[in-house]
Scaffold this active site. Sequence first.
Site, PDB file in Angstrom:
ATOM      1  CG  HIS A   8     -25.356 -17.685  66.179  1.00 18.52           C
ATOM      2  ND1 HIS A   8     -25.991 -16.653  65.392  1.00 18.52           N
ATOM      3  CD2 HIS A   8     -24.673 -18.548  65.162  1.00 18.52           C
ATOM      4  CE1 HIS A   8     -26.062 -17.032  64.133  1.00 18.52           C
ATOM      5  NE2 HIS A   8     -25.032 -18.113  64.173  1.00 18.52           N
TER       6      HIS A   8
ATOM      7  CE  LYS B 252     -29.680 -18.431  64.762  1.00 23.06           C
ATOM      8  NZ  LYS B 252     -29.447 -17.526  65.865  1.00 23.06           N
TER       9      LYS B 252
ATOM     10  CG  HIS C 295     -29.733 -19.872  61.344  1.00 21.59           C
ATOM     11  ND1 HIS C 295     -29.640 -18.360  61.477  1.00 21.59           N
ATOM     12  CD2 HIS C 295     -28.467 -20.220  61.271  1.00 21.59           C
ATOM     13  CE1 HIS C 295     -28.410 -18.015  61.531  1.00 21.59           C
ATOM     14  NE2 HIS C 295     -27.779 -19.071  61.604  1.00 21.59           N
TER      15      HIS C 295
END
Length: 426
Positions: free
Chosen positions: A312, A344, A349
Amino acid sequence: MKKNTEEKMVQKRRVVITGLGAVTPIGNTVPEFWTNVRKGTVGIGEITGFDTKDFKVKLAAQVKDFHGEEKMDAKAARRMELFSQYAVAAAKEALEDAGLDLTKEDLFRAGVIVGSGIGSLSTIEKEYTKILEGRANRVDPLMVPRMISNMAAGNISIQLGIRGKCTNVVTACASGTNCIGDAFRAIQYGDAEIMFAGGAESCICPTGIAGFQALTALSQETDPLRASIPFDVDRKGFVLGEGAGILVLEELEHARKRSARIYAELVGYGATGDAFHITSPCEDGSGAARAMELAMQEAETEPDQIGYINAHGTGTHHNDLFETRAIKRAFGEAAKQVTVNSTKSMIGHLLGAAGAVEAIVCVKTLQEGFIHQTVGTKETDAECDLDYTIGAPKQKKLDYAMSNSLGFGGHNATILMKRYEEGNRE
């Protein structure tokens, strides 16, 4: 007759990925996007959509040179906000990439699960301004269908004529991954043969920037190359991005019967809740770790078989630290060998679209064995001590690739993909 109390295990059907479509800050098609990923191109720059003089945040990862009317019927495009346009454009690319002829398919056996974390803040801004100015009678009649987050899925269904299951999952920044996971389940358990799955987002607007800025979630760095630096000791927040990612998922035998090109097999999905905090992941990483464990259990794999994790990796202090703890918790000693990166670092994001675009990266990484650099990251802090692909990309033969997404509210989602080899009929 005495009821048989012995539970029967449902035989889950195998699911493969046959099509990809993307709109991103570094490319409006998958080939363009992946070429720039391989180059380490950073798509972050000064915000151009509005004047930022009253904002501390000056940078975002915007989609460039996108014209919706070139991707779909111009009238239809005018009735959609950008997040829906991005979704439809990516879905059309994925459809073509999959080589599907929908006129030969039962359209009630094809579905769409595409999410958006927010929908259209721009529509709310524009129309609410009219109300504040005493022009409530001039609010756009299409305000509601423009802004609501399910319209990415709805517009794809309408544009492609798909009539099966059509839903969207809204789990903030985990939306795209949860949508892929739910589409995976729909095919596994026989609800569909084909699913279009992913996410779309576009909220680089005053409200979006101001809201995340007030939350102190956004980087205020003015150097685009040092703004999104996941796992770096100097990380100070994420960079807001926009775009869409759509994957075509198919039941394996359905894909084989039409001689489809198969990119990879989707073999595991895990989803959990932290029950901890509205914005911060669980400090010990237990929720995210459990999602990874569930995905590996379903795939019947061990941690040492997973060669790559697309993290993430937002660039906020808490996310990167707690996700690192989660990987260590789920992988044990194998965490030292797994290669991790964060897309990212190049595209910012994408919120509800992030997991979908990152899933596309996983597919391409499995195919080519190319693991992109976490661009801009130079030095990690003491506890962020995994292999984050710093300084240069890596070439590595992979059998499995994992993608993690964590969302505000404590949502954790993990998908696990396997390199597909023809003839494998387990």
